[in-house]
Design a protein around this motif. Structure first.
Motif, short mmCIF file in Angstrom:
data_model
loop_
_atom_site.label_atom_id
_atom_site.label_comp_id
_atom_site.label_asym_id
_atom_site.label_seq_id
_atom_site.Cartn_x
_atom_site.Cartn_y
_atom_site.Cartn_z
N VAL A 74 4.05 -8.72 -3.95
CA VAL A 74 4.88 -7.52 -3.89
C VAL A 74 4.05 -6.32 -3.41
CG1 VAL A 74 6.15 -5.83 -5.31
CG2 VAL A 74 6.52 -8.29 -5.64
N ILE A 75 2.87 -6.16 -3.99
CA ILE A 75 2.02 -5.03 -3.61
C ILE A 75 1.57 -5.19 -2.16
CG2 ILE A 75 -0.10 -3.76 -4.11
CD1 ILE A 75 2.05 -3.42 -6.25
N GLU A 76 1.27 -6.41 -1.73
CA GLU A 76 0.88 -6.64 -0.34
C GLU A 76 2.03 -6.30 0.61
OE1 GLU A 76 -1.23 -6.95 2.78
OE2 GLU A 76 -2.24 -7.50 0.91
N LEU A 77 3.25 -6.65 0.26
CA LEU A 77 4.40 -6.30 1.09
C LEU A 77 4.55 -4.78 1.22
CD1 LEU A 77 7.02 -8.92 -0.15
CD2 LEU A 77 6.03 -8.78 2.15
N LEU A 78 4.40 -4.07 0.11
CA LEU A 78 4.50 -2.61 0.15
C LEU A 78 3.36 -2.02 0.98
CD1 LEU A 78 5.49 -1.93 -3.56
CD2 LEU A 78 6.95 -1.74 -1.54
N ASN A 79 2.16 -2.55 0.83
CA ASN A 79 1.02 -2.07 1.61
C ASN A 79 1.25 -2.33 3.10
OD1 ASN A 79 -1.69 -1.05 2.03
ND2 ASN A 79 -2.28 -3.17 2.37
N SER A 80 1.75 -3.50 3.43
CA SER A 80 2.01 -3.83 4.84
C SER A 80 3.09 -2.92 5.41
CB SER A 80 2.44 -5.29 4.97
OG SER A 80 1.38 -6.14 4.57
N ALA A 81 4.10 -2.60 4.62
CA ALA A 81 5.15 -1.68 5.07
C ALA A 81 4.56 -0.30 5.34
CB ALA A 81 6.27 -1.60 4.04
N LEU A 82 3.72 0.15 4.44
CA LEU A 82 3.09 1.46 4.62
C LEU A 82 2.22 1.48 5.87
CD1 LEU A 82 1.97 4.00 2.34
CD2 LEU A 82 0.00 2.82 3.28
N GLU A 83 1.45 0.41 6.09
CA GLU A 83 0.60 0.35 7.27
C GLU A 83 1.43 0.29 8.56
OE1 GLU A 83 -2.12 -2.91 6.70
OE2 GLU A 83 -3.42 -1.72 5.41
N ALA A 84 2.52 -0.46 8.55
CA ALA A 84 3.37 -0.53 9.74
C ALA A 84 3.97 0.84 10.05
CB ALA A 84 4.48 -1.56 9.52
N LEU A 85 4.42 1.53 9.03
CA LEU A 85 4.98 2.86 9.23
C LEU A 85 3.90 3.82 9.75
CD1 LEU A 85 7.44 4.68 8.96
CD2 LEU A 85 6.75 5.11 6.59
N ALA A 86 2.72 3.77 9.16
CA ALA A 86 1.62 4.64 9.60
C ALA A 86 1.25 4.35 11.05
CB ALA A 86 0.41 4.45 8.69
N ASP A 87 1.19 3.08 11.42
CA ASP A 87 0.83 2.73 12.80
C ASP A 87 1.93 3.11 13.79
OD1 ASP A 87 -1.57 1.79 11.90
OD2 ASP A 87 -1.02 -0.33 11.98
N THR A 88 3.16 3.21 13.32
CA THR A 88 4.26 3.66 14.17
C THR A 88 4.12 5.16 14.46
OG1 THR A 88 5.74 1.97 13.31
CG2 THR A 88 6.77 3.89 14.31
N ILE A 89 3.65 5.89 13.45
CA ILE A 89 3.47 7.34 13.63
C ILE A 89 2.33 7.60 14.60
CG2 ILE A 89 2.82 9.47 12.44
CD1 ILE A 89 4.29 8.24 9.96
N THR A 90 1.18 6.97 14.38
CA THR A 90 0.04 7.13 15.29
C THR A 90 -1.00 6.06 14.99
OG1 THR A 90 -1.67 8.61 16.15
CG2 THR A 90 -1.16 8.80 13.81
N VAL A 91 -1.67 5.60 16.04
CA VAL A 91 -2.80 4.70 15.84
C VAL A 91 -4.11 5.47 15.98
CG1 VAL A 91 -1.62 2.57 16.49
CG2 VAL A 91 -2.70 3.97 18.26
N GLU A 92 -3.99 6.77 16.28
CA GLU A 92 -5.16 7.64 16.32
C GLU A 92 -5.65 7.85 14.89
OE1 GLU A 92 -6.44 9.05 19.22
OE2 GLU A 92 -4.97 7.81 20.28
N HIS A 93 -6.96 8.14 14.78
CA HIS A 93 -7.50 8.41 13.44
C HIS A 93 -6.93 9.72 12.92
CE1 HIS A 93 -10.17 8.62 10.04
NE2 HIS A 93 -10.47 9.86 10.39
#
Length: 132
Positions: A74-93
């Motif tokens: 469950v926590i991994e799914l939430l983390n993956s969702a957060l990372e996907a959303l973040a990468d959609t916003i920007t892949v820049e640091h």
């Protein structure tokens, strides 16, 4: 429709349950396809589920062992969702996106540590019982 209403929100009924189930299945399939960590943790769960059944002395103990394993997923799914959303916003640091990703990773680590502690306590209680 008020400004806060989303056109993507369903109104209810059987169609809502059907759609929610379909979206959940799509999410699990996406996690399996795109997330190596999820696949590794799923393998861990698949290997440890029979062990949990074998070592459990009660239904409560079995649910505790399985629940600790499922918590990781469950926590991994939430983390993956957060990372996907973040990468959609920007892949820049970006420091805040980096912090969000680090926090998600920390949540996964804590769930793994908790799971390990639960399993160690159950196994230790079995060993303790054998010595008495």
């Amino acid at each position: 429709m008020t400004p806060n209403d989303s056109p993507y929100k369903s109104k209810g009924g059987f169609a809502r349950v059907f759609n929610a189930t379909r979206y959940s299945a799509q999410g699990l399939a996406a996690a399996f396809k795109h997330e190596a960590a999820f696949r590794q943790e799923l393998l861990l769960v698949a290997l440890l589920l029979p062990v949990a059944v074998w070592i459990s002395r009660s239904i409560g103990e079995l649910l505790l062992l399985i629940g600790a394993l499922l918590l990781i997923l469950v926590i991994e799914l939430l983390n993956s969702a957060l990372e996907a959303l973040a990468d959609t916003i920007t892949v820049e640091h970006h420091p805040m996106i980096g912090r969000a990703k680090d926090l998600g990773s920390a949540a996964v680590m804590l769930s793994i540590l908790f799971c390990g502690l639960v399993w160690l306590c159950v196994i230790a209680s079995h060993i303790w019982q054998m010595k008495l």
